[in-house]
Design a protein around this motif. Structure first.
Motif, PDB file in Angstrom:
ATOM      1  N   TYR A 294       0.821  -1.215   0.000  1.00 12.91           N
ATOM      2  CA  TYR A 294       0.000   0.000   0.000  1.00 12.91           C
ATOM      3  C   TYR A 294       0.852   1.260   0.000  1.00 12.91           C
ATOM      4  O   TYR A 294       0.674   2.147  -0.842  1.00 12.91           O
ATOM      5  CB  TYR A 294      -0.927  -0.009   1.223  1.00 12.91           C
ATOM      6  CG  TYR A 294      -1.727   1.264   1.383  1.00 12.91           C
ATOM      7  CD1 TYR A 294      -2.801   1.544   0.553  1.00 12.91           C
ATOM      8  CD2 TYR A 294      -1.388   2.195   2.372  1.00 12.91           C
ATOM      9  CE1 TYR A 294      -3.529   2.723   0.689  1.00 12.91           C
ATOM     10  CE2 TYR A 294      -2.112   3.373   2.523  1.00 12.91           C
ATOM     11  CZ  TYR A 294      -3.183   3.628   1.678  1.00 12.91           C
ATOM     12  OH  TYR A 294      -3.895   4.798   1.823  1.00 12.91           O
ATOM     13  N   PHE A 295       1.797   1.343   0.914  1.00 12.88           N
ATOM     14  CA  PHE A 295       2.616   2.554   1.008  1.00 12.88           C
ATOM     15  C   PHE A 295       3.579   2.703  -0.167  1.00 12.88           C
ATOM     16  O   PHE A 295       4.111   3.790  -0.410  1.00 12.88           O
ATOM     17  CB  PHE A 295       3.388   2.570   2.327  1.00 12.88           C
ATOM     18  CG  PHE A 295       2.529   2.858   3.523  1.00 12.88           C
ATOM     19  CD1 PHE A 295       1.728   3.981   3.564  1.00 12.88           C
ATOM     20  CD2 PHE A 295       2.526   1.993   4.619  1.00 12.88           C
ATOM     21  CE1 PHE A 295       0.929   4.257   4.675  1.00 12.88           C
ATOM     22  CE2 PHE A 295       1.728   2.254   5.729  1.00 12.88           C
ATOM     23  CZ  PHE A 295       0.934   3.386   5.752  1.00 12.88           C
ATOM     24  N   ARG A 296       3.818   1.631  -0.897  1.00 15.15           N
ATOM     25  CA  ARG A 296       4.702   1.696  -2.058  1.00 15.15           C
ATOM     26  C   ARG A 296       4.067   2.505  -3.196  1.00 15.15           C
ATOM     27  O   ARG A 296       4.764   3.087  -4.020  1.00 15.15           O
ATOM     28  CB  ARG A 296       5.045   0.290  -2.531  1.00 15.15           C
ATOM     29  CG  ARG A 296       6.116   0.229  -3.612  1.00 15.15           C
ATOM     30  CD  ARG A 296       6.621  -1.191  -3.833  1.00 15.15           C
ATOM     31  NE  ARG A 296       5.560  -2.102  -4.234  1.00 15.15           N
ATOM     32  CZ  ARG A 296       5.283  -3.238  -3.614  1.00 15.15           C
ATOM     33  NH1 ARG A 296       5.967  -3.590  -2.538  1.00 15.15           N
ATOM     34  NH2 ARG A 296       4.329  -4.027  -4.040  1.00 15.15           N
ATOM     35  N   THR A 297       2.737   2.509  -3.246  1.00 17.25           N
ATOM     36  CA  THR A 297       2.054   3.143  -4.378  1.00 17.25           C
ATOM     37  C   THR A 297       1.111   4.275  -3.972  1.00 17.25           C
ATOM     38  O   THR A 297       0.826   5.161  -4.781  1.00 17.25           O
ATOM     39  CB  THR A 297       1.250   2.095  -5.156  1.00 17.25           C
ATOM     40  OG1 THR A 297       0.327   1.440  -4.261  1.00 17.25           O
ATOM     41  CG2 THR A 297       2.173   1.041  -5.753  1.00 17.25           C
ATOM     42  N   ALA A 298       0.597   4.262  -2.731  1.00 18.69           N
ATOM     43  CA  ALA A 298      -0.426   5.233  -2.334  1.00 18.69           C
ATOM     44  C   ALA A 298       0.192   6.582  -1.981  1.00 18.69           C
ATOM     45  O   ALA A 298       1.355   6.669  -1.567  1.00 18.69           O
ATOM     46  CB  ALA A 298      -1.224   4.694  -1.146  1.00 18.69           C
ATOM     47  N   SER A 299      -0.589   7.609  -2.148  1.00 18.23           N
ATOM     48  CA  SER A 299      -0.176   8.956  -1.745  1.00 18.23           C
ATOM     49  C   SER A 299      -1.084   9.427  -0.622  1.00 18.23           C
ATOM     50  O   SER A 299      -2.225   8.970  -0.491  1.00 18.23           O
ATOM     51  CB  SER A 299      -0.263   9.926  -2.930  1.00 18.23           C
ATOM     52  OG  SER A 299      -1.566   9.932  -3.483  1.00 18.23           O
ATOM     53  N   GLU A 300      -0.571  10.335   0.176  1.00 17.84           N
ATOM     54  CA  GLU A 300      -1.332  10.760   1.350  1.00 17.84           C
ATOM     55  C   GLU A 300      -2.622  11.479   0.948  1.00 17.84           C
ATOM     56  O   GLU A 300      -2.658  12.213  -0.044  1.00 17.84           O
ATOM     57  CB  GLU A 300      -0.484  11.683   2.222  1.00 17.84           C
ATOM     58  CG  GLU A 300      -0.033  12.955   1.532  1.00 17.84           C
ATOM     59  CD  GLU A 300       0.889  13.773   2.411  1.00 17.84           C
ATOM     60  OE1 GLU A 300       0.402  14.708   3.060  1.00 17.84           O
ATOM     61  OE2 GLU A 300       2.097  13.447   2.435  1.00 17.84           O
ATOM     62  N   PRO A 301      -3.706  11.244   1.673  1.00 15.14           N
ATOM     63  CA  PRO A 301      -4.988  11.884   1.343  1.00 15.14           C
ATOM     64  C   PRO A 301      -4.982  13.355   1.718  1.00 15.14           C
ATOM     65  O   PRO A 301      -4.177  13.809   2.537  1.00 15.14           O
ATOM     66  CB  PRO A 301      -5.987  11.095   2.201  1.00 15.14           C
ATOM     67  CG  PRO A 301      -5.184  10.639   3.377  1.00 15.14           C
ATOM     68  CD  PRO A 301      -3.791  10.369   2.847  1.00 15.14           C
TER      69      PRO A 301
ATOM     70  N   LEU B 109       4.978   4.761  11.711  1.00 18.72           N
ATOM     71  CA  LEU B 109       4.994   3.583  12.592  1.00 18.72           C
ATOM     72  C   LEU B 109       5.434   2.341  11.823  1.00 18.72           C
ATOM     73  O   LEU B 109       6.197   1.513  12.332  1.00 18.72           O
ATOM     74  CB  LEU B 109       3.609   3.365  13.207  1.00 18.72           C
ATOM     75  CG  LEU B 109       3.187   4.305  14.332  1.00 18.72           C
ATOM     76  CD1 LEU B 109       1.733   4.023  14.737  1.00 18.72           C
ATOM     77  CD2 LEU B 109       4.105   4.135  15.541  1.00 18.72           C
ATOM     78  N   TYR B 110       4.929   2.228  10.596  1.00 17.67           N
ATOM     79  CA  TYR B 110       5.299   1.056   9.792  1.00 17.67           C
ATOM     80  C   TYR B 110       6.783   1.085   9.433  1.00 17.67           C
ATOM     81  O   TYR B 110       7.472   0.061   9.505  1.00 17.67           O
ATOM     82  CB  TYR B 110       4.447   1.002   8.527  1.00 17.67           C
ATOM     83  CG  TYR B 110       4.822  -0.150   7.618  1.00 17.67           C
ATOM     84  CD1 TYR B 110       4.627  -1.463   8.021  1.00 17.67           C
ATOM     85  CD2 TYR B 110       5.430   0.080   6.386  1.00 17.67           C
ATOM     86  CE1 TYR B 110       4.996  -2.522   7.208  1.00 17.67           C
ATOM     87  CE2 TYR B 110       5.805  -0.966   5.567  1.00 17.67           C
ATOM     88  CZ  TYR B 110       5.587  -2.266   5.994  1.00 17.67           C
ATOM     89  OH  TYR B 110       5.964  -3.315   5.194  1.00 17.67           O
ATOM     90  N   GLU B 111       7.280   2.240   9.029  1.00 17.67           N
ATOM     91  CA  GLU B 111       8.701   2.353   8.673  1.00 17.67           C
ATOM     92  C   GLU B 111       9.587   2.062   9.879  1.00 17.67           C
ATOM     93  O   GLU B 111      10.646   1.426   9.749  1.00 17.67           O
ATOM     94  CB  GLU B 111       8.992   3.753   8.127  1.00 17.67           C
ATOM     95  CG  GLU B 111       8.303   4.078   6.806  1.00 17.67           C
ATOM     96  CD  GLU B 111       8.775   3.204   5.666  1.00 17.67           C
ATOM     97  OE1 GLU B 111       9.908   2.691   5.762  1.00 17.67           O
ATOM     98  OE2 GLU B 111       8.034   3.036   4.692  1.00 17.67           O
ATOM     99  N   GLU B 112       9.178   2.510  11.052  1.00 21.36           N
ATOM    100  CA  GLU B 112       9.950   2.229  12.269  1.00 21.36           C
ATOM    101  C   GLU B 112       9.959   0.739  12.575  1.00 21.36           C
ATOM    102  O   GLU B 112      10.978   0.187  12.996  1.00 21.36           O
ATOM    103  CB  GLU B 112       9.366   3.021  13.441  1.00 21.36           C
ATOM    104  CG  GLU B 112       9.619   4.524  13.344  1.00 21.36           C
ATOM    105  CD  GLU B 112       8.896   5.295  14.428  1.00 21.36           C
ATOM    106  OE1 GLU B 112       8.040   4.689  15.128  1.00 21.36           O
ATOM    107  OE2 GLU B 112       9.158   6.510  14.588  1.00 21.36           O
ATOM    108  N   MET B 113       8.817   0.078  12.362  1.00 20.18           N
ATOM    109  CA  MET B 113       8.754  -1.362  12.586  1.00 20.18           C
ATOM    110  C   MET B 113       9.699  -2.089  11.620  1.00 20.18           C
ATOM    111  O   MET B 113      10.434  -3.008  12.005  1.00 20.18           O
ATOM    112  CB  MET B 113       7.324  -1.865  12.397  1.00 20.18           C
ATOM    113  CG  MET B 113       7.168  -3.362  12.628  1.00 20.18           C
ATOM    114  SD  MET B 113       5.540  -4.005  12.171  1.00 20.18           S
ATOM    115  CE  MET B 113       5.650  -3.936  10.387  1.00 20.18           C
ATOM    116  N   LYS B 114       9.687  -1.683  10.361  1.00 17.40           N
ATOM    117  CA  LYS B 114      10.584  -2.285   9.373  1.00 17.40           C
ATOM    118  C   LYS B 114      12.044  -2.120   9.775  1.00 17.40           C
ATOM    119  O   LYS B 114      12.838  -3.066   9.673  1.00 17.40           O
ATOM    120  CB  LYS B 114      10.361  -1.640   8.003  1.00 17.40           C
ATOM    121  CG  LYS B 114       9.176  -2.155   7.221  1.00 17.40           C
ATOM    122  CD  LYS B 114       9.071  -1.483   5.871  1.00 17.40           C
ATOM    123  CE  LYS B 114      10.285  -1.724   5.007  1.00 17.40           C
ATOM    124  NZ  LYS B 114      10.152  -1.102   3.668  1.00 17.40           N
TER     125      LYS B 114
END
Length: 609
Positions: A54-61, A74-79
């Motif tokens: 999702y984050f690879r292709t989506a842009s912020e709303p 949060l996701y990037e920190e987990m990675k």
């Protein structure tokens, strides 16, 4: 976990056949992140629900961008935490203290010799198992089945059967979805789509499994390795719904638990969905963790029908195909489902060798099925329709097709060098059937490919891979199957590698075929390419030297020369890799030398005899 479905009715199981504490740690991190991710998916109607995709292709709303960015952070920190731990190659002490499950690895000798490790990371029945908004979370279970060197673990089939037994004790859901580790959910409504078929009032009770289309998110525009099986999946498999249903393709498949566990279909069979919708165990998570370990032990299946009549069938490289056939022979049907938005996306091989190895395993397994007691023509007699039995055979006999293909590739060029004509003269009326069949078949194939959404270059790549597979991977599959039947070789499950270096990935994105390794399959491809090149040189020599008879040469060998020319055109990437490329994806020098020597020996032997 983020499927558009009531979370209290979902249970997710991960089978870690590597038995790695690093995988367990990554799953713990994912379990914690899910408390934020699941509400986020509902709020923004996320598709796909895999955060990486999702984050690879989506842009912020435009609205609520702060919330979107915070979740992404949060996701990037987990990675970063997971990747840092992987680089360390061990679990730090402060992390080990966070969960009791890490103590299991104190008793692990190796990934091939360890006890059953079973941990319920999220207990969906627990009132405390909620996300940040107080909504319930699905049950989440980690399993590394017991492995001992003295016991055969039966590869993926054994892993699946252990999961089936453990899940029957913990959650016992009536429908089981299995997905390979290199695929992710791309359609949050996939469960509802499949249940629409299972719960159909007229035909739903007959369905044992619903097979989704297998798609990939890393295909190039022109599908350099023809990995999508575009025509097969979008045309052929849909047609099987009318005669009993498609085969089970291993991943992205929803199974009826009863059918997968060996139950035969009966005409009066009827499912009461109200009774089977909530059958989770009442025991505590810790009690279930201890009592269910025996279900995943090495000795549990001894003197049982597991692997024979129950669960996935053992002893075959294509355990999915034979299992689907076995289920259909018990009276069940299946359905093929291809919604507008793909249900699952995976990773296709990005090098030629990976592709050939994968095809060799598939074709080896298919031929093994055909030559076993499970041969569809015999095993399915009076059990499934004749049309369905015949529908299995083309796939089962793909490996045997290598013999005809090798003849087409080898004999015309050698006979051209020898001066032997294999086809009628150009002026002969008997040329018309040959030309008609060749032209119409290729035109029909191109029309099918374009109709299924492909490109002309994609079709050309598909034809090239058709040739490469049948002259190398299928040949080795046939050879190995014969050796196994004679007792000279044992069953060996080869996992297709899907990870390559950045340079190889860059060449793949640029649609440049990746050789860059030594392999007997490359020796064959290069030798056949050189043979046809020598054949063209021989034809040109006849035309140039025999000036007075050049028209007679073309008259006699025109179609044969044209065939060699087509084969040379198909092999242009091979010549480029042999002689002109300088990158790491070129053909190794040893392959180049061997192919020239083998081709010259074949030509010399032909001229002498």
């Amino acid at each position: 976990m983020a499927y558009d479905y009531p979370p209290e009715k979902l249970s997710i199981y991960l089978s870690d056949d590597g038995g790695s504490d690093l995988t367990f740690y990554a799953m713990l991190e994912a379990a914690n992140f899910s408390k934020t991710w699941l509400p986020f998916c509902k709020k923004f109607r996320v598709e796909p629900t895999s955060p990486e995709a999702y984050f690879r292709t989506a842009s912020e709303p435009l609205n609520d961008a702060d919330n979107w960015l915070s979740v992404k952070k949060l996701y990037e920190e987990m990675k970063m935490r997971i990747e840092a731990t992987i680089k360390l190659n061990r679990i730090p002490d402060h992390i080990r203290k966070q969960h009791k499950g890490f103590r299991e690895w104190d008793f692990v000798l190796s990934k091939h010799d360890h006890q059953t490790i079973l941990q319920i990371l999220i207990d969906g029945r627990d009132s405390n198992a909620v996300d940040i908004e107080g909504n319930p979370l699905p049950t989440l279970v980690y399993l590394a089945r017991e492995k001992r060197p003295q016991h055969h673990h039966h590869f993926k089939a054994g892993s699946m059967n252990a999961l089936i037994r453990v899940s029957s004790r913990i959650s016992n859901g009536p429908i089981i979805l299995n997905v390979d580790c290199d695929m992710y959910a791309n359609n949050s409504k996939a469960i509802k789509y499949s249940l629409c078929l299972f719960m159909d009032e007229k035909k739903g009770d007959e369905i044992a499994y619903v097979q989704f289309l297998q798609s990939f998110d890393n295909l190039t525009k022109n599908e350099i390795y023809a990995s999508s099986f575009r025509v097969l999946q979008q045309l052929e498999l849909h047609g099987l719904d009318a005669i009993g249903g498609p085969c089970y393709n291993g991943s992205g498949c929803f199974h009826r638990r009863e059918a997968l566990c060996g139950k035969k279909y009966e005409k009066n069979y009827k499912v009461d969905w109200k009774k089977v919708s909530d059958t989770k165990a009442d025991e505590s998570a810790s009690f279930l963790e201890e009592t269910c370990k025996v279900l995943a032990s090495c000795t549990f299946e001894h003197n049982t029908t597991w692997g024979k009549e129950m669960g996935l069938i053992y002893g075959f490289l294509v355990e999915d195909i034979i299992t689907g056939l076995n289920i259909q022979c018990k009276g069940w049907t299946s359905m093929y489902l291809s919604p507008e938005r793909d249900g699952f996306l995976g990773v296709a091989p990005i090098t030629l060798l990976q592709t050939l190895v994968q095809h060799k395993r598939w074709m080896d397994g298919h031929l093994q099925v055909f030559l076993s007691r499970y041969c569809p023509l015999l095993y399915g007699y009076k059990k499934i329709p004749l049309k369905l039995r015949l529908a299995y055979c083309p796939y089962n006999l793909w490996a045997a097709n290598c013999l005809a293909t090798l003849y087409i590739v080898v004999m015309p060029c050698l006979c051209l060098l020898k001066g032997i004509s294999l086809f009628p003269k150009i002026s002969s009326p008997w040329l018309f059937p040959f030309a008609y069949v060749a032209f119409v078949h290729r035109a029909y194939s191109l029309n099918e490919f374009l109709w299924c959404g492909g490109t002309f270059r994609g079709w050309c790549n598909d034809q090239r891979m058709w040739l490469f597979n049948r002259t190398s991977a299928y040949f080795f599959a046939l050879f190995e199957t014969i050796l196994k039947l004679l007792g000279y070789s044992r069953l060996n499950f080869v996992v297709t590698a899907k990870v390559s270096d950045k340079e190889a990935l860059k060449r793949y994105d640029g649609e440049l075929i990746e050789f860059g390794a030594t392999s007997p399959m490359f020796d064959i491809l290069a030798t056949l390419a050189m043979l046809n090149l020598f054949g063209i040189f021989g034809a040109l020599k006849k035309i140039i030297l025999d000036v007075d008879e050049d028209l007679q040469v073309l008259e006699k060998f025109g179609l044969q020369t044209l065939l060699c020319f087509v084969l040379v055109t198909i092999n242009l990437p091979v010549y480029q890799a042999l002689f002109f490329r300088n990158d790491n994806g070129k053909m190794p020098s040893s392959v180049t030398y061997k192919s020239i020597i083998f081709a010259m020996l074949a030509c010399t032997a032909t001229m002498c005899f």
